[in-house]
Design a protein around this motif. Sequence first.
Motif, PDB file in Angstrom:
ATOM      1  N   PHE A  18      45.010  28.382  22.381  1.00 42.11           N
ATOM      2  CA  PHE A  18      43.592  28.004  22.332  1.00 42.11           C
ATOM      3  C   PHE A  18      43.319  26.881  23.331  1.00 42.11           C
ATOM      4  CE2 PHE A  18      40.192  25.224  21.033  1.00 42.11           C
ATOM      5  CZ  PHE A  18      39.135  26.112  20.912  1.00 42.11           C
ATOM      6  N   MET A  19      44.189  25.870  23.352  1.00 47.05           N
ATOM      7  CA  MET A  19      43.988  24.752  24.285  1.00 47.05           C
ATOM      8  C   MET A  19      44.059  25.235  25.734  1.00 47.05           C
ATOM      9  SD  MET A  19      43.329  22.188  22.349  1.00 47.05           S
ATOM     10  CE  MET A  19      43.257  20.974  23.676  1.00 47.05           C
ATOM     11  N   ARG A  20      44.950  26.187  26.003  1.00 45.38           N
ATOM     12  CA  ARG A  20      45.081  26.724  27.357  1.00 45.38           C
ATOM     13  C   ARG A  20      43.813  27.484  27.761  1.00 45.38           C
ATOM     14  NH1 ARG A  20      47.482  30.710  30.753  1.00 45.38           N
ATOM     15  NH2 ARG A  20      47.211  32.295  29.156  1.00 45.38           N
ATOM     16  N   GLN A  21      43.331  28.344  26.845  1.00 51.10           N
ATOM     17  CA  GLN A  21      42.128  29.130  27.151  1.00 51.10           C
ATOM     18  C   GLN A  21      40.919  28.210  27.281  1.00 51.10           C
ATOM     19  OE1 GLN A  21      41.804  32.450  27.569  1.00 51.10           O
ATOM     20  NE2 GLN A  21      43.614  33.377  26.648  1.00 51.10           N
ATOM     21  N   LEU A  22      40.818  27.219  26.403  1.00 54.25           N
ATOM     22  CA  LEU A  22      39.707  26.271  26.477  1.00 54.25           C
ATOM     23  C   LEU A  22      39.672  25.623  27.862  1.00 54.25           C
ATOM     24  CD1 LEU A  22      37.502  24.683  24.751  1.00 54.25           C
ATOM     25  CD2 LEU A  22      39.270  22.924  24.523  1.00 54.25           C
ATOM     26  N   THR A  23      40.847  25.264  28.360  1.00 52.10           N
ATOM     27  CA  THR A  23      40.932  24.605  29.668  1.00 52.10           C
ATOM     28  C   THR A  23      40.587  25.575  30.789  1.00 52.10           C
ATOM     29  OG1 THR A  23      42.652  23.161  28.770  1.00 52.10           O
ATOM     30  CG2 THR A  23      42.450  23.273  31.172  1.00 52.10           C
ATOM     31  N   LEU A  24      41.214  26.755  30.768  1.00 52.57           N
ATOM     32  CA  LEU A  24      41.038  27.690  31.888  1.00 52.57           C
ATOM     33  C   LEU A  24      39.630  28.275  31.944  1.00 52.57           C
ATOM     34  CD1 LEU A  24      44.463  29.565  31.809  1.00 52.57           C
ATOM     35  CD2 LEU A  24      43.701  27.857  33.480  1.00 52.57           C
ATOM     36  N   LEU A  25      38.939  28.356  30.802  1.00 51.62           N
ATOM     37  CA  LEU A  25      37.590  28.926  30.779  1.00 51.62           C
ATOM     38  C   LEU A  25      36.507  27.876  31.050  1.00 51.62           C
ATOM     39  CD1 LEU A  25      38.012  31.329  27.707  1.00 51.62           C
ATOM     40  CD2 LEU A  25      37.813  31.993  30.111  1.00 51.62           C
ATOM     41  N   THR A  26      36.887  26.596  31.141  1.00 52.12           N
ATOM     42  CA  THR A  26      35.912  25.538  31.413  1.00 52.12           C
ATOM     43  C   THR A  26      35.745  25.370  32.922  1.00 52.12           C
ATOM     44  OG1 THR A  26      36.482  24.343  29.387  1.00 52.12           O
ATOM     45  CG2 THR A  26      35.437  23.067  31.138  1.00 52.12           C
ATOM     46  N   PRO A  27      34.518  25.458  33.421  1.00 52.68           N
ATOM     47  CA  PRO A  27      34.315  25.191  34.854  1.00 52.68           C
ATOM     48  C   PRO A  27      34.668  23.731  35.145  1.00 52.68           C
ATOM     49  CG  PRO A  27      32.363  26.197  33.836  1.00 52.68           C
ATOM     50  CD  PRO A  27      33.270  25.776  32.724  1.00 52.68           C
ATOM     51  N   ALA A  28      35.620  23.498  36.032  1.00 52.22           N
ATOM     52  CA  ALA A  28      36.112  22.135  36.247  1.00 52.22           C
ATOM     53  C   ALA A  28      36.716  22.013  37.632  1.00 52.22           C
ATOM     54  CB  ALA A  28      37.170  21.774  35.204  1.00 52.22           C
ATOM     55  N   ALA A  29      36.494  20.862  38.255  1.00 48.14           N
ATOM     56  CA  ALA A  29      37.108  20.578  39.551  1.00 48.14           C
ATOM     57  C   ALA A  29      38.156  19.479  39.439  1.00 48.14           C
ATOM     58  CB  ALA A  29      36.043  20.182  40.572  1.00 48.14           C
ATOM     59  N   ARG A  30      38.218  18.817  38.291  1.00 48.78           N
ATOM     60  CA  ARG A  30      39.140  17.694  38.107  1.00 48.78           C
ATOM     61  C   ARG A  30      39.274  17.439  36.614  1.00 48.78           C
ATOM     62  NH1 ARG A  30      35.481  12.469  38.440  1.00 48.78           N
ATOM     63  NH2 ARG A  30      33.824  13.352  37.206  1.00 48.78           N
TER      64      ARG A  30
ATOM     65  N   LYS B 162      44.546  21.052  38.285  1.00 48.32           N
ATOM     66  CA  LYS B 162      43.544  20.393  37.448  1.00 48.32           C
ATOM     67  C   LYS B 162      42.202  21.120  37.509  1.00 48.32           C
ATOM     68  CE  LYS B 162      45.628  15.753  37.740  1.00 48.32           C
ATOM     69  NZ  LYS B 162      45.904  15.490  36.314  1.00 48.32           N
ATOM     70  N   ALA B 163      41.961  21.852  38.611  1.00 47.33           N
ATOM     71  CA  ALA B 163      40.724  22.615  38.799  1.00 47.33           C
ATOM     72  C   ALA B 163      40.891  24.078  38.378  1.00 47.33           C
ATOM     73  CB  ALA B 163      40.278  22.539  40.255  1.00 47.33           C
ATOM     74  N   ASN B 164      41.957  24.384  37.636  1.00 47.00           N
ATOM     75  CA  ASN B 164      42.211  25.742  37.112  1.00 47.00           C
ATOM     76  C   ASN B 164      42.566  26.757  38.199  1.00 47.00           C
ATOM     77  OD1 ASN B 164      41.759  24.930  34.466  1.00 47.00           O
ATOM     78  ND2 ASN B 164      39.589  25.498  34.506  1.00 47.00           N
ATOM     79  N   ARG B 165      42.906  26.291  39.394  1.00 45.25           N
ATOM     80  CA  ARG B 165      43.292  27.201  40.495  1.00 45.25           C
ATOM     81  C   ARG B 165      44.814  27.177  40.625  1.00 45.25           C
ATOM     82  NH1 ARG B 165      39.405  25.053  45.180  1.00 45.25           N
ATOM     83  NH2 ARG B 165      40.641  26.542  46.408  1.00 45.25           N
TER      84      ARG B 165
END
Lengths: 226, 226
Positions: A18-30, B162-165
């Motif tokens: 769940f923590m992995r999916q939460l992270t990977l599905l969140t739009p994020a640059a940093r 950190k940016a999911n890439r």
Amino acid sequence: MKMLGVLGGMGPLASAEFMRQLTLLTPAARDQDHIPTVLWSDPRVPDRTEARVHGGEDPLPALVNGIRGLEAAGCGAIVIPCNTAHGWFDGMRGATRLPILHIVDAAADELRRQGVAEGPIGLMGTTGTLAMRLYQERLGFECLVAEELQESHVMPAVGLVKANRVAEAYAPLAEVARRLRAQGAKAVVLGCTEIPLGVAAGPALGFPVIDTIAALARAAIGWAKA
Amino acid sequence: MKMLGVLGGMGPLASAEFMRQLTLLTPAARDQDHIPTVLWSDPRVPDRTEARVHGGEDPLPALVNGIRGLEAAGCGAIVIPCNTAHGWFDGMRGATRLPILHIVDAAADELRRQGVAEGPIGLMGTTGTLAMRLYQERLGFECLVAEELQESHVMPAVGLVKANRVAEAYAPLAEVARRLRAQGAKAVVLGCTEIPLGVAAGPALGFPVIDTIAALARAAIGWAKA
């Protein structure tokens, strides 16, 4: 940014996923773009199916203990990456002022997101989840269940994932999903958070499946961004 | 059973992977055999390399805030799946009575567990970790660093994770690890918790590497079972 509370450990590998999916599905640059989260991973919570089907110890006190911890941490909402624990949803909701995002609602949203407009939907879950009719009474789609494979295939596979024997869980789970598909299921809901872990350990099934871990992660991201 | 505290979110994908490794490396036959854990995943902690190298905001108050949360949750020890944050180890240790398991000690234990008896050891990490000499002064092995690839390869790859890439991080990280191996490294320490995620996204490197996420998970299991 609001802090998300995750009542987990049921099982712990599903919580990590769940923590992995939460992270990977969140739009994020940093780092700082991701969602602050506290995961209360307490695998000591009494087994939910044992409690409901075989008269085992009531898990509600342990669940409420975890909610207290998440409240104290300053969380603004709670998600529970364990389908069967939702059999105690009303008891948990009555014990806290925090909103709890329901995993069956997340699965229904995910069906719509994948374009599934009508049933029947194949349903895989623990014997406790099926007995409590958590999906049948809330999903909004007709549900098919492979009762004849429940104790021979589904429950042993769930146990294998909890025992870190993930790869061995693929074959029995894939067989059940294919059986449901053959019976006319438009999609199959993997309605126990151990099941998507087992299904991911082998070749893709080739028809729509609903990963309730990912579905709950999307619901959590929706809450955090709202 | 003692509850483990994880001060995480730096980055959040590394914390999720820590939870996964902690689970998979724990001998367990069912949920209740796993280690109760609270993960405080706060990605808002100011960037550690920025703070140390470029005069950015001090992360210590945010780190101590997370420790307070883990104390309140009833944790008995703390691990931090972020190497660079260990530059504030003394400040954190002075702020709590809980033991903090040091990630460099975990890496040293993992080198010995893999049978690496002598250096030199290749060291990959953030610019902050290298500048603070966290490994050079604690690991107990001579360390080699590929300074010429630090800003062109290592730091951009850490940022990509950190940016999911994640997949894009493999090639630059593998190039640095191979350079260190060619210079005589007996093993390469992946001394930033984003680095093992990137390295796992491609073919195995074919020489000993130390995954500091897995190393810290083994240290945590050792604490929980002691």
